[in-house]
Design a protein around this motif. Structure first.
Motif, PDB file in Angstrom:
ATOM      1  N   SER A  71      17.575  50.261  40.397  1.00 23.14           N
ATOM      2  CA  SER A  71      16.217  50.132  40.928  1.00 23.14           C
ATOM      3  C   SER A  71      15.364  49.265  40.009  1.00 23.14           C
ATOM      4  O   SER A  71      14.523  48.485  40.485  1.00 23.14           O
ATOM      5  CB  SER A  71      15.576  51.515  41.105  1.00 23.14           C
ATOM      6  OG  SER A  71      15.459  52.194  39.867  1.00 23.14           O
ATOM      7  N   SER A 160      13.537  62.378  49.093  1.00 26.38           N
ATOM      8  CA  SER A 160      14.477  61.429  48.498  1.00 26.38           C
ATOM      9  C   SER A 160      15.163  62.031  47.278  1.00 26.38           C
ATOM     10  O   SER A 160      16.368  61.844  47.070  1.00 26.38           O
ATOM     11  CB  SER A 160      13.749  60.139  48.101  1.00 26.38           C
ATOM     12  OG  SER A 160      13.218  59.483  49.229  1.00 26.38           O
ATOM     13  N   GLY A 168      14.680  54.196  49.600  1.00 24.67           N
ATOM     14  CA  GLY A 168      14.688  52.961  50.371  1.00 24.67           C
ATOM     15  C   GLY A 168      14.675  53.191  51.876  1.00 24.67           C
ATOM     16  O   GLY A 168      13.891  52.575  52.602  1.00 24.67           O
ATOM     17  N   THR A 171      11.229  54.803  52.868  1.00 25.20           N
ATOM     18  CA  THR A 171      10.123  53.865  52.694  1.00 25.20           C
ATOM     19  C   THR A 171      10.201  52.717  53.690  1.00 25.20           C
ATOM     20  O   THR A 171       9.187  52.313  54.284  1.00 25.20           O
ATOM     21  CB  THR A 171      10.098  53.296  51.265  1.00 25.20           C
ATOM     22  OG1 THR A 171      10.055  54.374  50.324  1.00 25.20           O
ATOM     23  CG2 THR A 171       8.889  52.408  51.045  1.00 25.20           C
ATOM     24  N   ASN A 172      11.399  52.181  53.881  1.00 23.10           N
ATOM     25  CA  ASN A 172      11.572  51.103  54.856  1.00 23.10           C
ATOM     26  C   ASN A 172      11.177  51.555  56.257  1.00 23.10           C
ATOM     27  O   ASN A 172      10.498  50.832  56.993  1.00 23.10           O
ATOM     28  CB  ASN A 172      13.036  50.638  54.884  1.00 23.10           C
ATOM     29  CG  ASN A 172      13.412  49.853  53.650  1.00 23.10           C
ATOM     30  OD1 ASN A 172      12.558  49.415  52.894  1.00 23.10           O
ATOM     31  ND2 ASN A 172      14.701  49.695  53.429  1.00 23.10           N
ATOM     32  N   ALA A 185       8.918  45.516  53.109  1.00 22.74           N
ATOM     33  CA  ALA A 185       9.303  46.924  53.019  1.00 22.74           C
ATOM     34  C   ALA A 185      10.451  47.114  52.034  1.00 22.74           C
ATOM     35  O   ALA A 185      10.442  48.033  51.208  1.00 22.74           O
ATOM     36  CB  ALA A 185       9.694  47.445  54.404  1.00 22.74           C
ATOM     37  N   SER A 189      10.167  49.035  48.499  1.00 24.17           N
ATOM     38  CA  SER A 189      11.068  50.181  48.329  1.00 24.17           C
ATOM     39  C   SER A 189      11.747  50.176  46.969  1.00 24.17           C
ATOM     40  O   SER A 189      12.040  51.233  46.410  1.00 24.17           O
ATOM     41  CB  SER A 189      12.134  50.188  49.431  1.00 24.17           C
ATOM     42  OG  SER A 189      11.555  50.379  50.691  1.00 24.17           O
ATOM     43  N   SER A 190      11.980  48.983  46.426  1.00 28.46           N
ATOM     44  CA  SER A 190      12.617  48.908  45.109  1.00 28.46           C
ATOM     45  C   SER A 190      11.709  49.514  44.044  1.00 28.46           C
ATOM     46  O   SER A 190      12.175  50.152  43.101  1.00 28.46           O
ATOM     47  CB  SER A 190      12.948  47.453  44.766  1.00 28.46           C
ATOM     48  OG  SER A 190      11.757  46.679  44.613  1.00 28.46           O
ATOM     49  N   VAL A 192       9.436  51.865  44.710  1.00 29.77           N
ATOM     50  CA  VAL A 192       9.446  53.304  44.994  1.00 29.77           C
ATOM     51  C   VAL A 192      10.693  53.939  44.372  1.00 29.77           C
ATOM     52  O   VAL A 192      10.645  55.070  43.879  1.00 29.77           O
ATOM     53  CB  VAL A 192       9.407  53.561  46.517  1.00 29.77           C
ATOM     54  CG1 VAL A 192       9.536  55.052  46.818  1.00 29.77           C
ATOM     55  CG2 VAL A 192       8.113  53.024  47.110  1.00 29.77           C
TER      56      VAL A 192
END
Length: 273
Positions: A71, A160, A168, A171-172, A185, A189-190, A192
């Motif tokens: 990440s 998660s 990911g 979030t996506n 997105a 997400s990365s 997040v």
């Protein structure tokens, strides 16, 4: 000591297989490895004889440990390209880790079966979205403002963490259903994933501290041997899966991942009966 090292050797060999399989599948489906790695780890740890009461805990926690470096690398790449929604990410700097902390506490109290139920419910919902997905699906024209935004961020962190994923998929789904482009997105997400995996790693260490029946080289619920072996193995095999993916239509990959998740759900449910 001989018995411990012989067990560690069997575990290490099995983890090599787990890293290879999860890395290839993650590259194939284009999805963060946690959604793939957790069910693979569950199978491997069960095969080597790890106590069933901690298999799901160790799988989820170790998956979070694997996600930390990936990440970080992913976020730095996306940030350099300017694709990250920094405002959204900043608004989740507190909310997402709060969800992670709550999830770590829940994991310390939850049974193996309860963690599997959480995984099954969310994985089933994601599988349905993959199988029935339509590009015109929408919940709103833009992401909501606080306090709803913060609440959603906490939920993403909570679920998660309990699934051992970097957020990911969730979030996506949230961002695209709120009108954001898929590239933004994925990039956001990365970030997040960082907000989830780093506190999630330490949270799962604390949650499993002093627990009995853990496999060799465990720090709390995080198995350091799994993290050390799976990171390089999965990174090596992921490009192979990606090469296969580029030869297949996107829709077939979505269906394939949806079917994979349904199979995982069925296997977990069968183990609960």
């Amino acid at each position: 000591m001989d018995i411990v090292w012989s067990e560690a050797l069997v575990l290490a060999s099995s983890l090599l297989v787990a890293g290879a399989v999860s890395g290839f599948l993650a590259g194939l489906f284009g999805i963060g490895g946690g959604a793939v790695l957790v069910p693979v780890l569950v199978s491997v740890l069960g095969f080597v004889g790890v106590d069933p009461s901690v298999i799901m805990h160790v799988s989820v926690a170790s998956s979070l440990g694997v996600i930390v470096p990936t990440s970080i690398r992913s976020f730095m790449t996306h940030r350099a390209k300017g694709a990250v929604d920094k405002d959204l990410l900043k608004s989740w700097v507190i909310a997402v880790p709060i969800g992670v902390v709550l999830a770590s506490w829940f994991a310390s109290k939850a049974s193996d079966s309860e963690l599997k139920i959480v995984f099954v419910v969310i994985a089933f919902a994601v599988a349905l979205r993959m199988l029935l997905n339509r590009d015109n699906w929408s919940l709103a024209s833009d992401v909501p403002t606080n306090p709803l935004r913060a609440f959603i961020g906490a939920l993403i962190g909570f679920f998660s963490t309990l699934m051992g994923i970097g957020g990911g998929v969730l979030t996506n789904t949230f961002m695209t259903l709120c009108g954001r482009p898929i590239h933004q997105a994925v990039a956001t997400s990365s970030g997040v994933g960082l907000l989830i995996s780093v506190p999630g790693f330490f949270g799962m260490v604390a949650a499993g501290w002093g627990s009995a029946n853990l496999p060799p080289f465990s720090l709390g619920y995080v198995n350091l041997l799994a993290v050390a072996i799976i990171i390089p193995t999965s990174i090596t095999l992921a490009p192979w899966g990606a090469q296969v993916a580029h030869k297949m239509p996107k829709r077939k990959l979505e269906i394939g991942f949806g079917v994979f998740l349904l199979i995982v759900c069925g296997r977990f449910i069968y183990g609960l009966v």
